[in-house]
Design a protein around this motif. Structure first.
Motif, mmCIF file in Angstrom:
data_model
loop_
_atom_site.group_PDB
_atom_site.id
_atom_site.type_symbol
_atom_site.label_atom_id
_atom_site.label_comp_id
_atom_site.label_asym_id
_atom_site.label_seq_id
_atom_site.Cartn_x
_atom_site.Cartn_y
_atom_site.Cartn_z
ATOM 1 N N TYR A 1 28.923 16.463 48.652
ATOM 2 C CA TYR A 1 29.226 15.147 49.192
ATOM 3 C C TYR A 1 29.849 15.590 50.453
ATOM 4 C CZ TYR A 1 30.433 10.489 50.503
ATOM 5 O OH TYR A 1 30.486 9.316 51.102
ATOM 6 N N PRO A 2 29.723 15.014 51.641
ATOM 7 C CA PRO A 2 28.620 14.029 52.056
ATOM 8 C C PRO A 2 27.289 14.640 52.189
ATOM 9 C CG PRO A 2 29.761 14.510 54.123
ATOM 10 C CD PRO A 2 30.332 15.440 53.135
ATOM 11 N N HIS A 3 26.860 15.664 51.692
ATOM 12 C CA HIS A 3 25.521 16.343 51.691
ATOM 13 C C HIS A 3 24.604 15.384 50.990
ATOM 14 C CE1 HIS A 3 22.308 19.640 51.559
ATOM 15 N NE2 HIS A 3 22.060 18.868 50.273
ATOM 16 N N ILE A 4 23.548 15.315 51.490
ATOM 17 C CA ILE A 4 22.515 13.940 50.475
ATOM 18 C C ILE A 4 21.770 14.913 49.794
ATOM 19 C CG2 ILE A 4 20.969 12.156 50.983
ATOM 20 C CD1 ILE A 4 22.122 11.600 53.550
ATOM 21 N N GLY A 5 21.576 14.431 48.640
ATOM 22 C CA GLY A 5 20.979 15.188 47.491
ATOM 23 C C GLY A 5 21.135 14.570 45.898
ATOM 24 N N ILE B 1 21.254 16.084 43.239
ATOM 25 C CA ILE B 1 22.214 17.034 42.094
ATOM 26 C C ILE B 1 23.620 16.862 42.990
ATOM 27 C CG2 ILE B 1 22.949 19.241 41.676
ATOM 28 C CD1 ILE B 1 20.273 17.871 40.392
ATOM 29 N N GLU B 2 23.756 16.796 44.305
ATOM 30 C CA GLU B 2 25.129 16.698 44.744
ATOM 31 C C GLU B 2 25.712 15.444 44.708
ATOM 32 O OE1 GLU B 2 23.260 20.091 46.328
ATOM 33 O OE2 GLU B 2 22.608 17.849 46.541
ATOM 34 N N SER B 3 24.900 14.246 44.449
ATOM 35 C CA SER B 3 25.430 12.936 43.919
ATOM 36 C C SER B 3 26.119 12.848 42.722
ATOM 37 C CB SER B 3 24.286 11.773 44.235
ATOM 38 O OG SER B 3 23.956 11.709 45.581
ATOM 39 N N LEU B 4 25.190 13.648 41.678
ATOM 40 C CA LEU B 4 25.689 13.652 40.214
ATOM 41 C C LEU B 4 26.787 14.549 40.254
ATOM 42 C CD1 LEU B 4 22.269 14.444 38.539
ATOM 43 C CD2 LEU B 4 23.881 12.550 38.035
ATOM 44 N N ILE B 5 27.036 15.652 41.050
ATOM 45 C CA ILE B 5 28.293 16.350 40.798
ATOM 46 C C ILE B 5 29.334 15.907 41.227
ATOM 47 C CG2 ILE B 5 29.402 18.701 41.741
ATOM 48 C CD1 ILE B 5 26.650 19.969 41.848
ATOM 49 N N LYS B 6 29.328 15.175 42.502
ATOM 50 C CA LYS B 6 30.371 14.270 42.857
ATOM 51 C C LYS B 6 30.859 13.238 41.715
ATOM 52 C CE LYS B 6 32.083 11.112 46.570
ATOM 53 N NZ LYS B 6 32.174 10.166 45.748
ATOM 54 N N GLN B 7 29.725 12.723 41.225
ATOM 55 C CA GLN B 7 30.196 11.336 40.283
ATOM 56 C C GLN B 7 30.699 12.067 38.877
ATOM 57 O OE1 GLN B 7 26.531 9.147 39.258
ATOM 58 N NE2 GLN B 7 27.150 8.648 37.181
ATOM 59 N N TYR B 8 30.102 13.210 38.415
ATOM 60 C CA TYR B 8 30.831 13.966 37.171
ATOM 61 C C TYR B 8 32.201 14.565 37.614
ATOM 62 C CZ TYR B 8 25.855 13.600 34.939
ATOM 63 O OH TYR B 8 24.955 13.032 34.629
ATOM 64 N N SER B 9 32.349 14.780 38.543
ATOM 65 C CA SER B 9 33.706 15.557 38.860
ATOM 66 C C SER B 9 34.534 14.409 38.879
ATOM 67 C CB SER B 9 33.754 16.066 40.271
ATOM 68 O OG SER B 9 32.797 17.378 40.440
#
Length: 377
Positions: free
Chosen positions: A20-24, A26-34
């Motif tokens: 993040y802020p890269h839009i995708g 998987i990137e959204s999931l990794i931010k959420q999980y982190s």
């Protein structure tokens, strides 16, 4: 490692090509999980990623997570070129109890091999390499090393294992942990009728597609299918390199096809809430899961998806939460859309079952506990 009270601390390093802020998805999931993993007692999370364009690296804190974004020389076959990534991986892995590598990301495989890291490695397998055949020839030796080195391999569905060209030899290491949603974020009331306001005929049903406008999404097949759809209008949300080509393909169908462009998160959810059904017409197993169909299901919407050898048909189940057609089959897609357009009771039945499936199988609270338990073993 222990903290000042003598309690053992779990140090997690999340590794992906972007953050993040890269839009995708998987990137959204990794931010959420982190962020969610860091909330467990005595747990720290750091992220190692690359810039998704040319430029210098940076170290920053994003919503409480320390993110190291390495300098990049650009991308080659969707993979960043970064020499500093190898150096940073070696340094950061030394201070980690477990490294979770999100693949495909060849640079991470190489960095692990060169790092000398002896700790635990978990691979999050999001999809096979499907189209980049030249890259695959170079990547296979690194991928085999990573698969052998991994202690566990996380996949989102059984379909990831069965449909993969590479996971069969390592299926004993595979653990199914689906992607999850925070359900409270998908319970909008009083939302704006973002699609209804754009209808050319108020009695028409609203069919929604959301995603990047790229070849494997099969949007061209969906537009062809819509030539013979009656009583519905199609709303296409997203941006991408095929936008102008798809608009040209839809010329003359402006009365039934709407291009919405990029939608904010709020408008995106309002579109799900306002549609009558969601369509994911993807044609290649590059579409490994289809988080967008899960989001539509959270709003109680029936889904039409494709029978890909991936996790896609495991998310929305044919005959239970929607309909499934063969990839590239415009006629079959047209028939499925017309069937749901003409049957209010069936749409309601599938929609109710869709929401229930998300609650039972894709609840974020359950998913993050499973992930934490695996990483903390």
């Amino acid at each position: 490692m222990s903290n000042q009270n003598g309690d053992k601390v779990l140090r997690i390093l999340e590794v992906n090509k972007a953050y993040y802020p890269h839009i995708g998805g998987i990137e959204s999931l990794i931010k959420q999980y982190s962020e969610e993993l860091s909330e467990f007692p005595n747990t720290t999370v750091q992220v190692l990623a690359c810039r998704d364009d040319r430029g210098k690296g940076s170290v920053e804190v994003i919503d409480g997570i320390n993110v190291t974004r390495c300098a990049s020389w650009g991308t080659y076959f969707s993979c960043p070129i970064s020499f500093s990534f190898i150096k940073n991986f070696r340094k950061m892995a030394k201070n980690a109890d477990v490294v979770e590598i999100h693949v495909p990301f060849p640079l991470a495989d190489l960095s692990l091999m060169l790092s000398g890291y002896k700790g635990k490695v978990v691979v999050a397998w999001h999809s096979d390499v499907v189209k980049q055949k030249k890259l695959l020839a170079l990547y296979k030796p690194l991928m085999k090393y990573l698969m052998k080195r991994a202690d566990k391999i996380i996949v989102a569905t059984e379909g990831h294992i069965k449909g993969s060209d590479y996971l069969q030899d390592y299926k004993d290491k595979c653990v199914v942990i689906p992607y999850g949603l925070t359900l409270s974020e998908y319970e909008m009331t009083g939302h704006e009728p973002v699609l209804t306001d754009k209808l050319n005929k108020s009695s028409n049903k609203k069919v929604l597609f959301s995603g990047r406008l790229v070849p494997y999404k099969g949007i061209d097949v969906l537009i062809n299918a819509f030539k013979n759809v009656e009583g519905a209008e199609l709303f296409i949300s997203g941006e991408g390199p095929l936008e102008e080509q798809l608009k040209a393909q839809a010329a003359g169908m402006e009365d039934k096809i709407h291009f919405l462009g990029f939608l904010s998160d709020e408008d995106h959810k309002a579109a799900y809430a306002d549609c009558d059904m969601f369509v994911l017409p993807s044609v290649l197993k590059s579409e490994a899961f289809g988080i967008v169909q899960m989001e539509a299901m959270a709003f109680g919407k029936p889904v039409i998806n494709t029978n890909l050898p991936s996790g896609v048909p495991y998310v929305s189940v044919a005959g239970k939460t929607g309909l499934t057609v063969e990839p590239y089959d415009a006629n079959g897609l047209c028939e499925a859309i017309n069937k749901l357009v003409g049957d209010d009771d069936l749409r309601a039945q599938y929609g109710k079952a869709a929401r229930l499936r998300v609650e039972e199988c894709f609840n974020e609270q359950d998913v993050i506990k499973k992930l934490y338990n695996l990483l903390s073993e």
